[in-house]
Scaffold this motif. Structure first.
Motif, PDB file in Angstrom:
ATOM      1  N   UNK A 139     117.851 130.017  -6.027  1.00 58.42           N
ATOM      2  CA  UNK A 139     118.413 130.723  -5.036  1.00 58.42           C
ATOM      3  C   UNK A 139     118.470 130.448  -3.716  1.00 58.42           C
ATOM      4  N   UNK A 140     118.203 129.101  -3.356  1.00 54.55           N
ATOM      5  CA  UNK A 140     117.972 128.770  -2.062  1.00 54.55           C
ATOM      6  C   UNK A 140     119.532 128.784  -1.327  1.00 54.55           C
ATOM      7  N   UNK A 141     119.210 128.837   0.063  1.00 55.68           N
ATOM      8  CA  UNK A 141     120.359 128.658   0.939  1.00 55.68           C
ATOM      9  C   UNK A 141     119.710 128.157   2.248  1.00 55.68           C
ATOM     10  N   UNK A 142     120.719 127.865   3.031  1.00 54.76           N
ATOM     11  CA  UNK A 142     120.245 127.548   4.538  1.00 54.76           C
ATOM     12  C   UNK A 142     119.397 128.260   5.236  1.00 54.76           C
TER      13      UNK A 142
ATOM     14  N   UNK B 283     110.110 129.405  -1.722  1.00 51.16           N
ATOM     15  CA  UNK B 283     109.818 128.959  -2.941  1.00 51.16           C
ATOM     16  C   UNK B 283     109.037 127.719  -2.704  1.00 51.16           C
ATOM     17  N   UNK B 284     108.057 127.509  -3.683  1.00 49.83           N
ATOM     18  CA  UNK B 284     106.977 126.456  -3.689  1.00 49.83           C
ATOM     19  C   UNK B 284     107.177 125.658  -4.756  1.00 49.83           C
TER      20      UNK B 284
ATOM     21  N   UNK C 192     118.037 134.070  -2.227  1.00 47.89           N
ATOM     22  CA  UNK C 192     118.535 135.083  -3.242  1.00 47.89           C
ATOM     23  C   UNK C 192     117.753 135.259  -4.483  1.00 47.89           C
ATOM     24  N   UNK C 193     116.415 134.415  -4.433  1.00 51.08           N
ATOM     25  CA  UNK C 193     115.461 134.538  -5.507  1.00 51.08           C
ATOM     26  C   UNK C 193     115.894 133.803  -6.997  1.00 51.08           C
TER      27      UNK C 193
END
Length: 259
Positions: A36-39, A106-107, A255-256
């Motif tokens: 759920x990554x984003x800029x 996030x890792x 967004x997880x």
């Protein structure tokens, strides 16, 4: 494992060559969606090596923090980051002891980077990552499992490099202890060895990897063996989520995990 970065720096061309590098955009692209990554998402690339994943994450708009114990690798990543204007923050040192400044979304611990210093060290790295990751944030661990490698516990890989050199890798896995022993050599045109090195690694059963994630404070969500991702990882991609956090604050930059 060698007690310093010499082995990895010596064989970095062979380790980071082959078919892996062309697959990085697909792997990071799949993880970008899954996590759920984003800029603007902040991502820690732990045991980053030469930093190929760090660069790909940053090119997609992530705020990347990267750590590795190789001075040479960190220098190369710093150079790439500066040349591309990516602003990647790097740290040289032990991933058991160094944490990002502030919490991350996030890792990622990719490229089979665990197992070289034993279970206690790996658990500490996972726990360190959990402390650094906010509630709802994600963990990605890429590891070859004992079940998979046991299918071919003795393997010899040989390929030509350049015009006159040969690279040979001999891998032996003790399926009872889970200890993998590997010898890497490069031979010249006349067949004489030019470079050689050795390392050992603990290879974990799939259930043990999930157990270690849980012991470090992560909740296992899924993995690329159970739910295939549109990429070809080296091993299995394990996905975890950080479910609790003392601050109780939510992140607006990601967004997880998306199961």
């Amino acid at each position: 494992m060698p007690d310093d970065a010499t082995f990895w720096e010596t064989f970095s061309g062979e380790m980071y060559g082959g078919s892996r590098i062309p697959r990085i955009p697909d792997i990071i692209g799949a993880l970008w969606q899954t996590c759920g990554l984003q800029v603007g998402s902040k991502v820690a690339d732990v045991c980053c090596g030469r930093g190929y994943s760090s660069v790909e994450l940053a090119l997609r708009g992530a705020d990347v923090w990267a750590v590795d114990f190789s001075k040479e690798f960190i220098a190369k990543l710093d150079h790439a980051s500066k040349a591309l204007g990516l602003g990647i923050v790097t740290r040289e040192g032990n991933a058991e002891e160094i944490q990002p400044e502030g919490s991350v979304c996030a890792t990622m611990i990719l490229w089979n980077s665990l197992g070289y210093n034993g279970p206690k060290a790996d658990l500490k790295i996972l726990a360190n990552a959990r402390v650094s990751t906010h509630a709802g944030g994600s963990l990605v661990v890429e590891l070859a499992t004992l079940e998979e490698l046991s299918k071919e516990h003795h393997k010899v890989t040989e390929r030509s490099i350049g015009e006159s050199h040969t690279f040979r890798r001999i891998r032996n896995l003790d399926t009872q202890t889970g200890i993998l022993s590997a010898n890497w050599e490069i031979f010249g045109e006349n067949g004489a060895p030019i470079r050689s090195g050795h390392f050992s690694q603990t290879v974990y059963p799939k259930a043990e990897i999930v157990r270690m994630m849980s012991a470090a404070g992560w909740s296992y969500v899924t993995d690329s063996d159970r739910v295939p991702l549109p990429c070809e990882p080296t091993g299995i991609l394990f996905i975890g989520v950080a479910e609790s956090d003392s601050s109780g604050e939510s992140c607006t930059k990601c967004r997880g995990v998306i199961p």
